[in-house]
Structure formats: C-alpha cells, structure tokens
Design an enzyme around this catalytic site. Structure first.
Site, mmCIF file in Angstrom:
data_model
loop_
_atom_site.group_PDB
_atom_site.id
_atom_site.type_symbol
_atom_site.label_atom_id
_atom_site.label_comp_id
_atom_site.label_asym_id
_atom_site.label_seq_id
_atom_site.Cartn_x
_atom_site.Cartn_y
_atom_site.Cartn_z
ATOM 1 N N ASN A 52 -18.454 -82.610 10.886
ATOM 2 C CA ASN A 52 -18.388 -83.879 11.619
ATOM 3 C C ASN A 52 -17.031 -84.561 11.535
ATOM 4 O O ASN A 52 -16.619 -85.270 12.467
ATOM 5 C CB ASN A 52 -19.432 -84.864 11.057
ATOM 6 N N ARG A 110 -23.458 -84.732 21.764
ATOM 7 C CA ARG A 110 -23.334 -84.039 20.484
ATOM 8 C C ARG A 110 -23.791 -84.912 19.307
ATOM 9 O O ARG A 110 -24.337 -84.405 18.325
ATOM 10 C CB ARG A 110 -21.877 -83.605 20.295
ATOM 11 N N HIS A 144 -26.261 -83.715 16.324
ATOM 12 C CA HIS A 144 -25.892 -83.730 14.903
ATOM 13 C C HIS A 144 -26.756 -84.712 14.119
ATOM 14 O O HIS A 144 -26.906 -84.576 12.903
ATOM 15 C CB HIS A 144 -24.406 -84.051 14.737
ATOM 16 N N HIS A 178 -22.584 -76.920 26.011
ATOM 17 C CA HIS A 178 -21.144 -76.628 25.997
ATOM 18 C C HIS A 178 -20.589 -76.431 27.409
ATOM 19 O O HIS A 178 -19.478 -75.937 27.561
ATOM 20 C CB HIS A 178 -20.860 -75.413 25.103
#
Ligand code: HEM
Length: 331
Positions: free
Chosen positions: A95, A63, A67, A194
């Site tokens: 975040n 992740r 990001h 996911h």
C-alpha cells in the site's frame, strides 16, 4: 415432531445461521433509503469532480475498496491512520506510496456527516465510490449492497500477507482469493479492473530484466510491448515511474484488458499469468470470452464486485460508524 427430528432441526438451523453469518453479510441496497437517501448521489458527484481533475482517480478509488476488503474484510480498516492504537495498513509495502484517493473519501465523509451525522460507514463509502468510479469510467453499474459497519482495528500484517502480489504465480493468486471466499471466476473477472489505472516500474522490473532469475525478459511479453516498457522503465532506473495498466485505453473501463492479454500485452506478471497457464485452461477460456464479449465481462464484473464487497462485512451492532474515516471513534 419427534424429539430426534426436533434436535436435527435445531442443529440445521444453527448450522445455517452460522454459515450465512460467516459467508454472506446481511447487506442490502436500500439500507440508507430513509436515513441518508442521497448518499449514492453525493458519492457519484464527488467522484465525478475528482475524476475531472485527475482521470486516474476512479482507478485509485476502485483499488482502495479491494485493498480494504482483502484485509479484515470490508470494514474501512485501510483508511485508518497511525495512532497510539493503530498500526496503519497504509504503511504496509503493498500500500505504501501506492494507494491513492484518501482525500476524496475524506471529502465524501465530511459532506455525508454534515447531512446525515453518524449514519454512513466509511466501509460503505468505499463500496459506493468503487461502483461510481467504474460506471463513471464507462463500465457497468450495479446496486451496491450496503449496511457495513467500520472496524476498530487495522491489520498491518494482513496487508502484507493477504493482498495478492504482482509477482505471485497463479496458484498463489488462487489461494489468496479462496482465502477470502472468492473463486477462480472472481479472480479472472476482478483482474479486469486493470483496464484502468497505473502501476509503477518496480512492479514489473523483474519481468523486463530478470524473470525468474534468468537475467532475461519474461518470454510471455510481446517484443514490441517489451521495448516500450524497457524505454519507460530502464534497468536500474526510477522504480516509481508509472505505466498504464491497459496500454490501449488507460482511463476507460472496457474489455481491452483481456484483448491485451491475448496479445501478450498484460502489464503485470499476475495479469499475463491468467492467460498463459494453458490454452484450454478455464482462465484462458474465460478471458477469451471477455475479450470478445464486453457485455459478458461487465455482467460478471458487477457480480464479482458484489461478492468481494461481502467479504467479512461487519453488520448489526458490530464495529462502529466512524466520524472520521482516518480515526476510530473515541471511547
Ligand atoms: C489478482 C491480483 C491482483 C494483483 C497482483 C494486483 C496488483 C496490482 C499492482 C501491483 C498495482 C500497481 C500498484 C503500484 O504500482 O503502485 C495494481 C493497481 C491497480 N489494481 Fe490491482 N491487483 C490485483 C487485483 C486487483 C483487483 C481485484 C482490483 C479491483 C477490483 C484491482 C484494481 C486495481 C486498480 C484499479 C489499479 C490501478 C490503481 C491506480 O492507478 O491508482 N486490482 N494492482
């Protein structure tokens, strides 16, 4: 060649040079072969140790790269701490108290700086850690494209606006991916990340108790899954309690995410939306293929990760190679 066709050729070359500079960075998988030949191995071993202590860590590292890339491109900006010149992306709501794994990146950077000082960017360490994480969790491997350099600024506002939200409807998700040059196939494929990791109750409480202001649960949730989630996330309870993103195999990178969607067991609204837009929709069809064919999912995932890793990469003499991933270098 006539002067007219010569001019046309110049315009074409200029256009192509601009186009490819803007959309495809000049990255390659052999970038550190002479300057830091063991960097991939070092990242893999450090991620493996981190995973043995915390099975969730591969998800958190995957992740981090996502990001990073969606905000100012894959330039390591997500790793920068607050300072006199930096307003850290880490404090932006998507975040804050959510991103994890910074200490693992610090360990990699320390080891790599010791062995090959000033050579390997923090942005590339994030890309390598993402690949190592996926393969160590049981997913595909791919040749990570390298040669990114680190940015010297962070973009707090971008972290608030560019990152997809779990509450976004499908059109907004598509637009946020398109804004960074990723298409609908990348969206449905990368959402398969996911298949590992966790999400806090705060990311789903509206689905459980007040979907679209109805004071009811999201009708796209399977009833027994809804009961399980309500027990773990009681109304008005602790929003930071975590849930497995994949209820069947939470730490294994496999295709069960897509099987879950077919069973109305996607955790986030943004997950289930991929499957609920219509049975003949390309999202549903692609998700259906992945649900029945893990190899197809793995091959697409590797390609989409390479696409994501190309977003806005700094190359050549742009940016810098940070000494410490949390700080820009001193002038
Ligand atoms: C499609 C739009 C996406 C949305 C709306 C979304 C949203 C979220 C949310 C809300 C969480 C839980 C955060 C928390 O509660 O602390 C999460 C976790 C996660 N996301 Fe996404 N995400 C998206 C796409 C992606 C992509 C493209 C990747 C990677 C390629 C990714 C990888 C992950 C991983 C692995 C976790 C678990 C992290 C952990 O356990 O530490 N997500 N995501």
């Amino acid at each position: 060649m006539s002067s007219c066709s010569f001019s046309v050729a110049i315009v074409l070359v200029t256009f192509l040079a601009f186009h490819f500079h803007g959309s495809r960075a000049q990255l390659n998988s052999t970038f550190y072969d002479t300057t830091c030949p063991n960097v991939s191995y070092i990242v893999q071993r450090i991620v493996e140790v981190a995973q043995s202590k915390d099975p969730r860590m591969p998800a958190s590292l995957l992740r981090l790269h996502f990001h990073d890339c969606f905000v100012n491109g894959c330039d390591g900006s997500v790793l920068l701490d607050n300072s006199t010149t930096i307003l850290s992306e880490k404090d932006a709501p998507p975040n804050s108290n959510s991103l994890r794994g910074f200490e693992v990146i610090d360990v990699v950077k320390t080891v790599v700086e010791y062995l090959c000082p000033g050579v390997v960017s923090c942005a590339d360490i994030l890309a390598l850690a993402a690949e190592a994480s996926v393969s160590l969790a049981g997913g595909p491997s791919w040749a990570v494209q390298l040669g990114r350099r680190d940015g010297t600024t962070a973009n707090f506002t971008g972290a608030n606006t560019n990152l997809p939200s779990p509450f976004d409807p499908i059109d907004v998700l598509k637009a946020k991916f398109a804004a960074v040059g990723l298409n609908d196939t990348d969206l449905v494929t990368l959402s398969g990340a996911h298949t590992i990791g966790r999400a806090r109750c705060g990311a789903i409480s509206d689905r459980l108790y007040n979907f679209n202001g109805t004071m009811m649960a999201d009708p796209a949730l399977n009833a027994s899954y809804l009961a399980t989630l309500e027990a773990n996330c009681p109304n008005g309870g602790n929003e930071t309690t975590i849930n497995n993103l994949d209820l069947t195999t939470p730490d294994s990178f496999d295709n069960s995410y897509y099987i879950n969607l077919a069973n109305s067991e996607g955790l986030l609204r943004s997950d289930q939306e991929l499957y609920s837009v219509g049975s003949n929709d390309s999202f549903t069809l692609t998700a259906g293929i992945y649900a029945s064919n893990q190899t197809a999912f793995f091959e697409s995932f590797a390609l989409s990760m390479i696409n994501m890793g190309n977003i806005g990469a700094l190359t050549g003499t742009d940016g810098e190679i940070r000494t410490n991933c949390r700080l820009v270098n001193a002038n």
